[in-house]
Enzyme design. Structure first.
Site, short mmCIF file in Angstrom:
data_model
loop_
_atom_site.label_atom_id
_atom_site.label_comp_id
_atom_site.label_asym_id
_atom_site.label_seq_id
_atom_site.Cartn_x
_atom_site.Cartn_y
_atom_site.Cartn_z
N ASN A 157 0.87 -1.17 0.00
CA ASN A 157 0.00 0.00 0.00
C ASN A 157 0.91 1.22 0.00
O ASN A 157 1.58 1.50 0.99
CB ASN A 157 -0.92 0.01 1.22
CG ASN A 157 -1.83 1.24 1.26
OD1 ASN A 157 -1.44 2.33 0.86
ND2 ASN A 157 -3.05 1.06 1.74
N GLU B 207 -3.96 1.63 -3.05
CA GLU B 207 -4.12 3.04 -2.73
C GLU B 207 -3.22 3.90 -3.62
O GLU B 207 -2.45 4.73 -3.15
CB GLU B 207 -3.87 3.30 -1.23
CG GLU B 207 -4.66 4.50 -0.74
CD GLU B 207 -4.65 4.68 0.78
OE1 GLU B 207 -5.24 5.68 1.23
OE2 GLU B 207 -4.06 3.85 1.51
N TYR C 264 -7.64 -3.95 -2.17
CA TYR C 264 -7.59 -2.90 -1.16
C TYR C 264 -8.96 -2.86 -0.49
O TYR C 264 -9.92 -2.29 -1.00
CB TYR C 264 -7.24 -1.55 -1.79
CG TYR C 264 -7.22 -0.38 -0.84
CD1 TYR C 264 -6.73 -0.52 0.45
CD2 TYR C 264 -7.68 0.87 -1.23
CE1 TYR C 264 -6.71 0.54 1.33
CE2 TYR C 264 -7.67 1.95 -0.36
CZ TYR C 264 -7.19 1.78 0.92
OH TYR C 264 -7.17 2.84 1.79
N ASP D 164 -3.76 -4.68 1.18
CA ASP D 164 -4.14 -4.07 2.45
C ASP D 164 -5.57 -4.51 2.73
O ASP D 164 -6.51 -3.97 2.15
CB ASP D 164 -4.03 -2.55 2.34
CG ASP D 164 -4.50 -1.83 3.59
OD1 ASP D 164 -4.92 -2.50 4.55
OD2 ASP D 164 -4.48 -0.58 3.59
N ASN E 69 -7.01 -4.33 5.64
CA ASN E 69 -7.58 -3.44 6.65
C ASN E 69 -8.17 -4.18 7.84
O ASN E 69 -9.23 -3.81 8.37
CB ASN E 69 -8.63 -2.51 6.01
CG ASN E 69 -8.05 -1.14 5.69
OD1 ASN E 69 -7.32 -0.56 6.50
ND2 ASN E 69 -8.36 -0.62 4.51
N ASP F 14 3.29 4.91 4.66
CA ASP F 14 3.01 4.55 6.05
C ASP F 14 2.85 3.03 6.20
O ASP F 14 2.77 2.52 7.32
CB ASP F 14 1.78 5.28 6.61
CG ASP F 14 0.55 5.16 5.73
OD1 ASP F 14 0.66 4.70 4.58
OD2 ASP F 14 -0.54 5.55 6.20
N HIS F 15 2.80 2.32 5.07
CA HIS F 15 2.87 0.87 5.05
C HIS F 15 4.25 0.46 4.56
O HIS F 15 4.93 1.23 3.87
CB HIS F 15 1.84 0.28 4.08
CG HIS F 15 0.42 0.52 4.45
ND1 HIS F 15 -0.43 -0.49 4.85
CD2 HIS F 15 -0.33 1.64 4.42
CE1 HIS F 15 -1.64 0.01 5.07
NE2 HIS F 15 -1.61 1.30 4.82
#
EC number: 3.1.11.2
Length: 251
Positions: free
Chosen positions: A7, A35, A105, A144, A146, A241-242
């Site tokens: 991601n 993303e 995603y 991802d 989530n 951030d991933h």
């Protein structure tokens, strides 16, 4: 075969932070990103030797997925065939003679869990879709997703019990997914590994403190278990951030 999933939290931003260098160093057979946050024509990636497949969200600057692969597929499918779920560019499926590769995603349940109900309908539709693929040939899917499945999959599990990505509802759906004949490849190799994560908030120096979540996965049909070679979380790779996650598999 080496597969990478990442991601990138905005591919144009990731490119400015060394994405292409990381891409070249990782040298994967399949490189799946989530993303992307862009539309057709907003980026021109020169990736020699790779076929590129993109699924864009209708909403600009939001969601989106892509797969870059050295292996040209027999067929490419965008979405899961359910109009309600196919406007956000969340799924790409590549078909090969003996297997499928899919990137996903998964929708975030959002602040105050405003999208949790939608997330539940997505989970049901997505499970139907991957079960349909798996009935035809083995499936490798990544992305991802989530959700942090178990307590060991996030640092502060007690205080996040009712947070998006760690609700009972989301975790139960993930358990159900695995019970339908799929393997969480990282846990296949490292069932008790703690303090290894794939996402960290940009706030409160979370990555510096390794206060993270494991929400990025490679999931495989469990009849491929004897072909799995390794699964890794590449938390030394920056640019989002991933961090990327990796699967090595004999195909």
């Amino acid at each position: 075969m080496k597969l990478i999933s990442w991601n990138v939290n905005g591919l144009r931003a990731a490119v400015k932070h060394g994405f292409v260098d990381s891409f070249n160093q990782l040298d994967a057979d399949f490189f799946c990103v989530q993303e992307t946050k862009l539309q057709a024509g907003q980026i021109d990636l020169d990736l020699p030797g790779y076929h590129q497949y993109w699924n864009y969200a209708e909403r600009k600057g939001y969601s989106g997925t892509a797969i870059f692969t050295k292996h040209e597929p027999l067929n490419v499918t965008y979405g899961i065939g359910v109009p309600e779920h196919d406007t956000e560019g969340r799924v790409i499926t590549l078909e090969y003679p003996d297997y499928y590769v899919l990137t996903c995603y998964t929708p975030n349940s959002g602040g105050e869990l405003k999208r949790l109900d939608y997330r539940q309908t997505w989970e049901d539709a997505f499970l139907d879709y991957v079960n349909g693929l798996d009935a035809r040939k083995p499936l490798i899917f990544c992305g991802d997703l989530n959700v942090a499945h178990e307590n060991i999959d996030l640092k502060n599990w007690r205080s996040n019990h009712h947070s998006a990505g760690f609700t009972d509802e989301e975790r139960t759906k993930f358990t159900r997914l695995l019970s339908n004949g799929f393997t969480d490849t990282f846990r296949h190799f490292y069932p008790d590994q703690t303090e290894i994560y794939s996402w960290w908030s940009y706030r409160f120096h979370a990555r510096d403190n390794n206060s993270g979540w494991r929400i990025d996965y490679f999931i495989t049909s469990n009849r491929l278990d004897d072909r799995l070679l390794n699964a890794r979380i590449l938390n030394d790779v920056y640019g989002s951030d991933h961090c990327p996650v990796e699967l090595d598999i004999r195909l």
